[in-house]
Design an enzyme around this catalytic site. Structure first.
Site, mmCIF file in Angstrom:
data_model
loop_
_atom_site.group_PDB
_atom_site.id
_atom_site.type_symbol
_atom_site.label_atom_id
_atom_site.label_comp_id
_atom_site.label_asym_id
_atom_site.label_seq_id
_atom_site.Cartn_x
_atom_site.Cartn_y
_atom_site.Cartn_z
ATOM 1 N N ASP A 104 34.953 39.466 36.738
ATOM 2 C CA ASP A 104 35.806 40.589 37.142
ATOM 3 C C ASP A 104 36.048 40.548 38.646
ATOM 4 O O ASP A 104 35.273 39.949 39.396
ATOM 5 C CB ASP A 104 35.123 41.926 36.808
ATOM 6 C CG ASP A 104 34.935 42.106 35.309
ATOM 7 O OD1 ASP A 104 35.681 41.484 34.531
ATOM 8 O OD2 ASP A 104 34.032 42.885 34.936
HETATM 9 N N1 URA Z 1 30.501 40.922 32.367
HETATM 10 C C1 URA Z 1 31.252 41.833 33.012
HETATM 11 O O1 URA Z 1 31.304 42.990 32.662
HETATM 12 N N2 URA Z 1 31.933 41.418 34.090
HETATM 13 C C2 URA Z 1 31.897 40.150 34.544
HETATM 14 O O2 URA Z 1 32.543 39.835 35.542
HETATM 15 C C3 URA Z 1 31.109 39.225 33.845
HETATM 16 C C4 URA Z 1 30.419 39.645 32.753
#
Ligand code: URA
Length: 238
Positions: A104
């Site tokens: 993310d």
């Molecule tokens: N899980 C999430 O919620 N975000 C990420 O970036 C990676 C795994």
């Protein structure tokens, strides 16, 4: 077969225009013969290419480990935000690498980038059960009930039941906990949604391991390096 100027510029020895001028100056040899045409077709895996007498090392693929900073997108292009590919030097961008899976925008830590489509496919396929280890801060007390729930597989907001996940509590208090979580899947916002499933919120997320590879602690956020041969063999043996 590929154009000579494309091969050479992709390896970081200058732009195609530079290659044209090298050829004009008679600086480039292909299999022992001075090249006359910067667009000549060459098989880079079979031919020897020399620039100014020095043999160039041909490689098709590039494998990079990045410590992704917050605020950048795990993509090759974005109309609004900076991407992880924008953080790469031009010589590495020339290989046209892309991120292996996604983190993310606000997640930091280990992100691989490569132009090896086959390895990418294997690493992101749920079939291969590649371990991903995250360090996370959580807004509430995490306890043994959560450990058990994650072991049994929590149900996400869309009803999907997660595979078993290993949750380790590093510290725990009423207003913040630190945990390590190992998952083998990569659903959209997976870790955040797993904690939402037990009524908690992830406030910080960092990926520390991917497929047995550890994030190099020497890399500051936003920095990257090529994988070593050992790291690459480890990934390929998965
Ligand atoms: N899980 C999430 O919620 N975000 C990420 O970036 C990676 C795994």
């Amino acid at each position: 077969m590929e154009r000579l100027d494309k091969i050479i510029s992709n390896l970081g020895y200058g732009s195609r225009k530079d290659v044209k001028s090298f050829v004009k100056k008679g600086l480039i040899e292909v299999d022992g013969v001075i090249a006359k045409d910067n667009g000549m077709a060459v098989d880079p895996e079979k031919s020897s290419i020399k620039i100014n007498g020095e043999e160039i090392l041909y490689r098709k693929y590039i494998y990079l480990m990045m410590n992704k900073p917050a605020g950048v997108i795990s993509a090759t292009h974005d109309n609004r935000d900076e991407t992880v590919v924008d953080l790469l030097e031009i010589d590495h961008q020339a290989f046209e690498p892309f991120p292996v899976g996604r983190l993310d925008k606000d997640t930091v830590g280990l992100l691989l980038l490569t132009n090896d489509g086959e390895l990418n496919h294997r690493l992101i396929s749920p079939k291969w059960h590649v371990d991903k280890v995250y360090y996370a801060k959580i807004d509430k007390k995490v306890d043994e009930k959560d450990v058990i729930a994650f072991k049994n597989g929590v149900a996400l907001d869309d009803g999907y039941k997660c595979l078993e996940a290993k949750l380790e509590i590093l510290s725990s208090s009423d207003d913040e906990s630190e945990v390590k979580i190992t998952i083998q899947e990569g659903k959209f916002h997976q870790v955040k949604r797993m904690f939402e499933a037990v009524n908690k919120k992830v406030t910080y997320l960092k990926r520390e391991e991917f497929g047995g590879l550890l994030l190099d602690t020497e890399l500051e956020e936003g920095e990257y390096r090529e994988l070593t041969d050992d790291e690459l063999s480890l990934l390929k043996s998965y």
